[in-house]
Structures are given as C-alpha cells and as structure tokens.
Scaffold this motif. Sequence first.
Motif, PDB file in Angstrom:
ATOM      1  N   ASP A 165      27.794 110.049  -7.807  1.00  0.00           N
ATOM      2  CA  ASP A 165      27.902 109.675  -9.216  1.00  0.00           C
ATOM      3  C   ASP A 165      26.710 108.821  -9.644  1.00  0.00           C
ATOM      4  N   HIS A 166      26.706 108.436 -10.913  1.00  0.00           N
ATOM      5  CA  HIS A 166      25.551 107.712 -11.455  1.00  0.00           C
ATOM      6  C   HIS A 166      25.509 106.254 -10.999  1.00  0.00           C
ATOM      7  N   MET A 167      26.646 105.695 -10.634  1.00  0.00           N
ATOM      8  CA  MET A 167      26.646 104.347 -10.081  1.00  0.00           C
ATOM      9  C   MET A 167      25.900 104.335  -8.749  1.00  0.00           C
ATOM     10  N   ALA A 168      26.164 105.342  -7.923  1.00  0.00           N
ATOM     11  CA  ALA A 168      25.470 105.452  -6.645  1.00  0.00           C
ATOM     12  C   ALA A 168      23.966 105.619  -6.855  1.00  0.00           C
ATOM     13  N   TYR A 169      23.592 106.440  -7.833  1.00  0.00           N
ATOM     14  CA  TYR A 169      22.174 106.634  -8.148  1.00  0.00           C
ATOM     15  C   TYR A 169      21.517 105.296  -8.494  1.00  0.00           C
ATOM     16  N   GLY A 170      22.187 104.507  -9.330  1.00  0.00           N
ATOM     17  CA  GLY A 170      21.636 103.213  -9.706  1.00  0.00           C
ATOM     18  C   GLY A 170      21.476 102.278  -8.523  1.00  0.00           C
ATOM     19  N   TRP A 206      25.917  97.564 -14.404  1.00  0.00           N
ATOM     20  CA  TRP A 206      27.227  98.011 -13.921  1.00  0.00           C
ATOM     21  C   TRP A 206      28.005  98.671 -15.060  1.00  0.00           C
ATOM     22  N   ARG A 207      28.037  98.011 -16.229  1.00  0.00           N
ATOM     23  CA  ARG A 207      28.768  98.577 -17.360  1.00  0.00           C
ATOM     24  C   ARG A 207      28.110  99.884 -17.815  1.00  0.00           C
ATOM     25  N   LEU A 208      26.776  99.920 -17.786  1.00  0.00           N
ATOM     26  CA  LEU A 208      26.068 101.141 -18.156  1.00  0.00           C
ATOM     27  C   LEU A 208      26.406 102.271 -17.187  1.00  0.00           C
ATOM     28  N   GLY A 209      26.534 101.941 -15.904  1.00  0.00           N
ATOM     29  CA  GLY A 209      26.900 102.935 -14.908  1.00  0.00           C
ATOM     30  C   GLY A 209      28.279 103.519 -15.164  1.00  0.00           C
ATOM     31  N   VAL A 210      29.221 102.667 -15.569  1.00  0.00           N
ATOM     32  CA  VAL A 210      30.563 103.139 -15.913  1.00  0.00           C
ATOM     33  C   VAL A 210      30.488 104.099 -17.094  1.00  0.00           C
ATOM     34  N   LEU A 211      29.741 103.709 -18.115  1.00  0.00           N
ATOM     35  CA  LEU A 211      29.594 104.568 -19.303  1.00  0.00           C
ATOM     36  C   LEU A 211      28.906 105.883 -18.947  1.00  0.00           C
ATOM     37  N   LYS A 212      27.907 105.829 -18.075  1.00  0.00           N
ATOM     38  CA  LYS A 212      27.187 107.037 -17.669  1.00  0.00           C
ATOM     39  C   LYS A 212      28.127 107.996 -16.937  1.00  0.00           C
ATOM     40  N   ASN A 213      28.940 107.456 -16.042  1.00  0.00           N
ATOM     41  CA  ASN A 213      29.895 108.301 -15.319  1.00  0.00           C
ATOM     42  C   ASN A 213      30.913 108.935 -16.257  1.00  0.00           C
TER      43      ASN A 213
END
Length: 390
Positions: free
Chosen positions: A75-80, A305-312
């Motif tokens: 997911d995008h959190m992992a990418y970040g 972190w919040r951006l990662g949640v929104l991206k996912n």
Amino acid sequence: MYQPPDYYETDALLTDEHKLIRNSVREWVTRYVKPVIEEYAQQHKPLPLEMMRQMGELGALGPFIPEEYGGPGLDHMAYGLIMTELERGDSAVRSSASVQSSLVMYPIYTFGNETQRKKYLPKLASGEWIGAFGLTEPDHGSDPGSMKTRFEDKGDYYLLNGSKMWITNAPLCDVAVVWAKDENGKVRGLLVERGMEGFTTPETYHKWSLRASATGELVFDNVKVPKENLLPNVKGLKGPLMCLNSARYGIAWGALGAAMECYDTALRYVLERKQFGRPVASFQLQQKKLAEMLTEITKAQLLVWRLGVLKNEGKATPAQISMAKRNNVEMALKVARESRQMLGAMGITGDFPIMRHMMNLESVITYEGTHDIHLLITGMDITGIQAFHE
C-alpha cells in the motif's frame, strides 16, 4: 546507533507489516548505503547499479505495483515508509527509487496496455532495467505545457525530436518515459529505449547537490519510436502531472528521513561534546534548537501519516500532496542547517552526514515542483484563483 525520533508514538499507527518493511529497508541502508555514501558523494560518482537490484529484492522499486507485474503489491503507507528510510541514506538513493517507481513504473502500469506492462514492469521492479522520466526541458521547467519536444506520425513509426534536462537516471537508463507533443499539440507519453538510433543521454557534471546521483539529459535527434511504444490510455498534461503527484507523495516522506538523520546526529553530538566543563546539550540555545527541530519533525510525521491514510483510501488530492511536499522539504532543509550549526566546524566534514543532506535538499526543494510553485498550488486551492497561466 541511529535512534529515529518518534515523539508522538506514530509507530503505534502502523501495522506490523509496515514496521517489518520499514525495518528491513532501514537495515539495508545501514549495511550497504551508509558505509559508502560519503565516498561516492565526495567523488561525485553515481552509486553502483547493484544497489538498484538490491532495492528491487527489497520491494523498494514500484512497491505499489501488483505482484502479477513483478511488484510486491504494497500500500501507499509502505511506499512512504520505504522512501523515508532510503532518503535517510541519501537523497540520491531515494531519487533513483522514486523515479523508477512513481515516474516510470506508475505511468506504464496506469497508462500503458497489457503488453507494455508485461514487457517493462517486471524488469523495472527487479532493478534489472533502469528507468528515467522526461518532462523538464532546458527552457521549460515549471511550465511543462510549453514543451518543445515533438513527434510526428510517419506511418510505421513516430519520429521524435527534442531534449529533456535534469533527468535522474538518464545516463544509466534502459527505458525512458518521455512526454512530447504530437502534431496536434497534444501531450502524449512515449517509451524510448536505449539503443534507438538518435537517442543519447549525456551526463550532467559539476553538481554541488545529489552528487551520488546520475543526472543527465535525454536528447532525441530523429529517433524512430515504434508505434506500440505509445502509452495509449492518457492524453494531455494530466498524465505527467499524475506521475508527479505520486513522486511528490514519496518525497514528502523521503525528506522526513533526511531530517530525522540530521536531528539524531546533532542530538548525539551535543550530548557527547563538552565545552566549558559540561555537555553542549546542557546549554539553553542548544535545547531550544533541539526542541524546535523535534516539534517540526513530529508535525511532518503526522502530516504524511494522515496523507498516507488518504492515499490508501483514494482521497488524497494533488493540493494536499503538494502541501506535504513543500512543508516537509522546507522543514528538512531547516533542520539540516540548524544541525550543521550545532556541530560547528565538524558539521561541514564528511565525517557526518549533515552537510551532504543539506546540499541534497537544495535540489529536492526545487525538483518535482519548486517551493514557490507549491505555494501557488495551495493558494489556488484556497481561493479558486490561479496565479499562473497554463
């Protein structure tokens, strides 16, 4: 021993899988990047290609690409988190992975057809092939809509002419995603491979920043590009701008890694260094700097972190990504400068990573949208009024 700051316990917001991925990349950076990066930066030579293959094994190249095309399907959190750890090593390492992932693999996966996906993505995911992204031109950086690179339909092929500048991975790339205008003035994406006659990639020398990164030009002199190399599923600037959004997201996380490394270095130094009979860390001005740096790092951690949640969730807007890129890179640059001062003269030497990070961040604050352009993007989102012309 590196101790990443986590004042607001953001680790508790991550899954066990996220932590495992992050820790594996952190260990790789500590083992393979940290021991050699100062030498490569000092000598102004690109890091070895073997590192790209190692990053491929880690799943750091195209982390969000599905497994059927060679990616790990994260997911995008992992990418970040991966980008944070890579930039802790050096912005050149993160730049190479970021370009490969967001600017080459992402458009092939998103805008390409099945044949293109199966041909290119597995090789790029493994690091066997290196990719580059051609948008910026010598006369057109923040205004890509005015690009001069063109291609014409010649029946059996497209004839491509023009040039791109400031291209990460250019001297090493096996394939480049090139954005050019067709005969109707419409921006399209072409896959240009090394070995095509008329395609050259001269290297850019004498850089004071990103010295361990291979930077160069993409030059097209009557290059015959097969018609099957046109990305079929996008037209207009929407294509490259969507790629940049993905890259900017990764940079917002990556810059955090550079800031955390600088902060950790400065903290350990002032705790050990003594002046006037006591640790430098005991002085009020040093504590003020540490407190301010940690506050800004903590704010940046919460932001991504919040951006990662929104991206996912598929909700992150280009303007939100733009804000995070601008804020976090500016924050990292300020932290690097303050950390350098805390180390005094030692801060400018290669014995510590701070000056290298500071020089790298001078590029990061400019590429993928300059600091000022990102301010205007936020301003446009606030007011609904565009301060620059398309």
